[in-house]
Design a protein around this motif. Structure first.
Motif, PDB file in Angstrom:
ATOM      1  N   UNK A 404     -30.708   7.191 -50.022  1.00 52.98           N
ATOM      2  CA  UNK A 404     -31.414   6.916 -48.770  1.00 52.98           C
ATOM      3  C   UNK A 404     -30.459   6.824 -47.587  1.00 52.98           C
ATOM      4  N   UNK A 405     -29.199   7.156 -47.801  1.00 52.48           N
ATOM      5  CA  UNK A 405     -28.230   7.058 -46.719  1.00 52.48           C
ATOM      6  C   UNK A 405     -28.621   8.003 -45.584  1.00 52.48           C
ATOM      7  N   UNK A 406     -28.257   7.653 -44.368  1.00 51.50           N
ATOM      8  CA  UNK A 406     -28.564   8.495 -43.213  1.00 51.50           C
ATOM      9  C   UNK A 406     -28.029   9.896 -43.425  1.00 51.50           C
ATOM     10  N   UNK A 407     -28.853  10.899 -43.112  1.00 52.47           N
ATOM     11  CA  UNK A 407     -28.467  12.283 -43.336  1.00 52.47           C
ATOM     12  C   UNK A 407     -28.650  13.074 -42.059  1.00 52.47           C
ATOM     13  N   UNK A 408     -27.849  14.112 -41.918  1.00 57.54           N
ATOM     14  CA  UNK A 408     -27.998  14.994 -40.769  1.00 57.54           C
ATOM     15  C   UNK A 408     -27.440  16.360 -41.123  1.00 57.54           C
ATOM     16  N   UNK A 409     -27.972  17.389 -40.472  1.00 55.75           N
ATOM     17  CA  UNK A 409     -27.461  18.746 -40.684  1.00 55.75           C
ATOM     18  C   UNK A 409     -26.205  18.918 -39.852  1.00 55.75           C
ATOM     19  N   UNK A 410     -25.186  19.477 -40.483  1.00 53.47           N
ATOM     20  CA  UNK A 410     -23.911  19.676 -39.790  1.00 53.47           C
ATOM     21  C   UNK A 410     -23.673  21.171 -39.652  1.00 53.47           C
ATOM     22  N   UNK A 411     -23.875  21.740 -38.479  1.00 51.54           N
ATOM     23  CA  UNK A 411     -23.689  23.185 -38.308  1.00 51.54           C
ATOM     24  C   UNK A 411     -22.200  23.527 -38.266  1.00 51.54           C
ATOM     25  N   UNK A 412     -21.917  24.801 -38.274  1.00 53.24           N
ATOM     26  CA  UNK A 412     -20.517  25.238 -38.156  1.00 53.24           C
ATOM     27  C   UNK A 412     -20.091  26.057 -39.347  1.00 53.24           C
ATOM     28  N   UNK A 413     -18.821  25.913 -39.770  1.00 54.65           N
ATOM     29  CA  UNK A 413     -18.281  26.774 -40.818  1.00 54.65           C
ATOM     30  C   UNK A 413     -18.958  26.581 -42.164  1.00 54.65           C
ATOM     31  N   UNK A 428     -18.944  14.120 -44.520  1.00 51.54           N
ATOM     32  CA  UNK A 428     -17.721  14.043 -43.711  1.00 51.54           C
ATOM     33  C   UNK A 428     -16.533  13.610 -44.565  1.00 51.54           C
ATOM     34  N   UNK A 429     -16.781  12.662 -45.489  1.00 53.67           N
ATOM     35  CA  UNK A 429     -15.704  12.196 -46.341  1.00 53.67           C
ATOM     36  C   UNK A 429     -15.177  13.275 -47.257  1.00 53.67           C
ATOM     37  N   UNK A 430     -16.084  14.139 -47.762  1.00 54.84           N
ATOM     38  CA  UNK A 430     -15.632  15.234 -48.629  1.00 54.84           C
ATOM     39  C   UNK A 430     -14.814  16.245 -47.838  1.00 54.84           C
ATOM     40  N   UNK A 431     -15.282  16.597 -46.660  1.00 50.95           N
ATOM     41  CA  UNK A 431     -14.591  17.617 -45.854  1.00 50.95           C
ATOM     42  C   UNK A 431     -13.222  17.125 -45.394  1.00 50.95           C
ATOM     43  N   UNK A 432     -13.104  15.833 -45.085  1.00 48.08           N
ATOM     44  CA  UNK A 432     -11.854  15.302 -44.549  1.00 48.08           C
ATOM     45  C   UNK A 432     -11.010  14.562 -45.588  1.00 48.08           C
ATOM     46  N   UNK A 433     -11.495  14.513 -46.837  1.00 52.69           N
ATOM     47  CA  UNK A 433     -10.809  13.801 -47.931  1.00 52.69           C
ATOM     48  C   UNK A 433     -10.690  12.302 -47.668  1.00 52.69           C
ATOM     49  N   UNK A 434     -11.642  11.739 -46.925  1.00 53.43           N
ATOM     50  CA  UNK A 434     -11.637  10.301 -46.669  1.00 53.43           C
ATOM     51  C   UNK A 434     -12.164   9.557 -47.903  1.00 53.43           C
ATOM     52  N   UNK A 538     -17.593  24.065 -46.040  1.00 48.52           N
ATOM     53  CA  UNK A 538     -16.868  23.465 -44.919  1.00 48.52           C
ATOM     54  C   UNK A 538     -15.457  23.075 -45.345  1.00 48.52           C
ATOM     55  N   UNK A 539     -15.315  22.551 -46.553  1.00 50.05           N
ATOM     56  CA  UNK A 539     -13.974  22.196 -47.045  1.00 50.05           C
ATOM     57  C   UNK A 539     -13.106  23.442 -47.193  1.00 50.05           C
ATOM     58  N   UNK A 540     -13.708  24.542 -47.682  1.00 49.13           N
ATOM     59  CA  UNK A 540     -12.938  25.778 -47.853  1.00 49.13           C
ATOM     60  C   UNK A 540     -12.416  26.291 -46.516  1.00 49.13           C
ATOM     61  N   UNK A 541     -13.265  26.286 -45.493  1.00 44.55           N
ATOM     62  CA  UNK A 541     -12.838  26.748 -44.163  1.00 44.55           C
ATOM     63  C   UNK A 541     -11.697  25.891 -43.635  1.00 44.55           C
TER      64      UNK A 541
END
Length: 634
Positions: A404-413, A428-434, A538-541
């Protein structure tokens, strides 16, 4: 008078005349004795008939044994092995202490028994009745018969033949001849048949030079080298040491060794490391190792069976991709790793595996620089922490549980927005390794649900770490093969296929059953799998060199470690996005020093202290993926 007439005697007085109640139906002692005598006579007659009918067959001539051949996926021959590694020796060339160790371990009554074990064949019959293999305790004579005259089939029929041939053989051959034959035909592992080959394989010496301690260690292998070769695993080492101790103690108990001599052997005689045949140099030995491991998991075949020869093993490995993967690794090592310039570059190891998502076929792997020099298979080792490469499984678990965590579409790569809403913090945490979002997800979801998703994806339970707060950060240690197979889940619309490396085994012209490719099974809803893929794009890009992304414009997806990972390993797992699911390839880099139990730090590897070696795996993957994509396009 009729009332005074005596009953007419019958040939068999049963039920008994003149008796009433229960005694009328109980046989007399004469009847019991007679029945036992008739039964014994019948059994003796049957025994004698079978004894006469069973002949000692001709010995299995080594010249009739064939090599075991491994084939590439295209049907061309990869390598053959199984020329019987045996050098026969006389009993005079084997130390008495070695003979004593073998007898104590396998058949303490060897010199006094008749060559057979009645209890052993009884156990075999019981096992057969239970639907199990006809295994039972065998004497040295029976084992020699099995090795020399019969097949290795675990059937009651073979067990009975073994019994009668052993009886006859014990009457025709001396105990010394039988023991000599047994020592020359027994399998000790490491492709070695006989005590002479075993002494060379494990200690680099002839059998005549073995000391009592080494002899006991080799005798332990007769119980099964797959379980007792101490070099194969820590568990094997523990079993080998315990059995070595037991055999030495057993020699004392049976009067074959004095207590004073036994007291001198307190340190296990460590064998030398296994030596891979030169025919398996480069990646070949690692491929054969992976194929054998898969066969052991799916069939009853043992290394001993394969070493005897005659098998045709067809693998999933593609020759061109194996060569391209090896070239990508070695080129990057030459470019980035230089121990002479940087101490941090010492003891760097690489491993990689490439899996076809649609069916789980392992098409290529990189196990190390050369299987004849570096025995450990880095593609199949479970000891390197996954770090942030584990995070997609946390995201997948959240989607499977409907977080149920807040979700949003993230456009871009990342490409078009996924059909499923993504937890934004995890994305965001997966893409930035946070790390923090994944620690929080572990608390919110429950670590058990993340573990269950990882198991469903195909990671082995033995490689998963303890369920501690850091579990979502990748403290687990899956192999490259397993991690590549698990990531295939995301590019296959949530279907998971078990990685496999053998398609067919033929023996005596007949294919072995049980090797059909594993059926895929659904683990994630397709929308959830595509949602994870969205984050992985997104992580690959972010992680790949721009020239790689340009050369592979079909929607590359990837996961891996980042600068925040300081877990003594670097990973990159990528899929090329080609139609049909492409290939998923896992690449790992780590540092390990022989004799050191823990992995060494990765800081400074490749000359960049900030990246902890994390720049190397994506460059290897990019070189490999673009190379095979270019070849496919031709």
């Amino acid at each position: 008078m009729k009332g005074s007439e005596q009953p007419k005697k019958r040939f068999i007085d049963y039920p008994r005349q003149g008796r009433a109640g229960r005694r009328r139906w109980l046989p007399s002692w004469r009847q019991q004795l007679g029945t036992a005598a008739v039964g014994a006579a019948g059994l003796a007659g049957l025994f004698g008939t079978v004894y006469v009918q069973v002949d000692i067959p001709d010995e299995n001539a080594a010249s009739r044994q064939e090599a075991t051949v491994y084939y590439w996926a295209d049907g061309s021959q990869m390598v053959s092995e199984g020329a019987v590694n045996r050098q026969n020796v006389t009993l005079a060339q084997v130390p008495d202490s070695v003979e004593h160790a073998v007898i104590a371990a396998e058949n303490a009554s060897f010199y006094s028994d008749s060559g057979v074990s009645l209890s052993g064949i009884a156990r075999a019959a019981v096992n057969m009745a239970k639907g199990q293999e006809a295994q039972g305790g065998s004497t040295i004579t029976q084992q020699f018969v099995k090795n020399t005259y019969l097949s290795q089939d675990q059937t009651l029929k073979r067990k009975v033949k073994e019994f009668f041939i052993a009886l006859k053989l014990d009457n025709r051959k001396s105990k010394s001849e039988i023991l000599q034959g047994y020592l020359n035909t027994s399998y000790f592992g490491r492709n070695s048949f006989g005590i002479q080959a075993a002494a060379n394989a494990y200690y680099g010496i002839p059998a005549k030079s073995l000391d009592p301690s080494q002899g006991a260690a080799l005798a332990a292998l007769l119980k099964g080298a797959e379980q007792y070769d101490p070099a194969l695993s820590d568990a094997n080492h523990e079993r080998a040491v315990e059995r070595w101790k037991w055999i030495l103690d057993r020699e004392v108990a049976t009067g074959l060794m004095s207590r004073e001599e036994r007291a001198r052997y307190t340190t296990f005689p460590e064998p030398r490391k296994p030596v891979t045949p030169t025919s398996q140099k480069g990646q070949t030995g690692y491929l054969v190792d992976a194929a054998k491991k898969y066969l052991r998991s799916r069939t009853d075949l043992t290394d001993r069976d394969l070493a005897r020869g005659g098998y045709r093993i067809h693998t999933t490995f593609e020759k061109d991709k194996v060569a391209l993967l090896a070239k990508a690794v070695e080129d990057e090592r030459r470019r980035s790793i230089d121990p002479k310039k940087r101490a941090a570059d010492a003891y760097v190891e690489c491993g990689a595996a490439s899996v076809r998502p649609r069916d789980g076929a392992v098409v290529a792997l990189y196990g190390g620089p050369d299987a004849t020099k570096h025995f450990a298979n880095n593609a199949d080792t479970a000891g390197v922490p996954a770090g942030s490469a584990f995070k997609p499984f946390v995201l997948a678990a959240a989607l499977r549980e409907g977080s149920a965590e807040a979700a949003e579409a993230v456009p871009g790569p990342g490409g078009p927005s996924p059909a499923v809403a993504l937890p934004s913090a995890l994305y965001e945490g997966l893409v930035t390794s946070a790390h923090p979002p994944f620690v929080s997800a572990g608390k919110r979801l429950g670590l058990e649900k993340i573990r269950d998703l990882a198991l469903d994806a195909g990671l082995h339970k033995s490689s998963l770490a303890k369920l501690e707060p850091t579990f979502p950060l990748g403290t687990s240690t899956p192999s490259a093969i397993r991690l590549a197979g698990a990531y295939s889940l995301f590019s296959s619309d949530g279907n998971r296929s078990e990685p496999y490396s053998v398609t067919k085994v033929v023996h005596d012209g007949k294919p072995l059953p049980g090797l059909e490719p594993p059926e895929p099974r659904r683990v994630l809803d397709p929308a959830a799998a595509r949602g994870v893929n969205f984050a992985l794009r997104a992580f690959a890009w972010k992680s790949l060199p721009q020239e790689t992304v340009t050369k592979l414009p079909q929607g590359v997806t990837a996961g891996g470690t980042g600068p925040a990972d300081r877990m003594r390993s670097a990973w990159f797992i990528g899929n090329d996005g080609a139609p049909g699911g492409g290939l998923t390839t896992a690449v790992t880099v780590f540092r390990t020093k022989p004799g050191t139990p823990r992995l060494l730090p990765m800081e400074g590897v490749g000359g960049d202290a900030r990246l902890f070696g994390n720049g190397i795996p994506p460059r290897i993957w990019g070189a490999y993926a673009t190379a095979y994509a270019a070849g496919t396009a031709k």
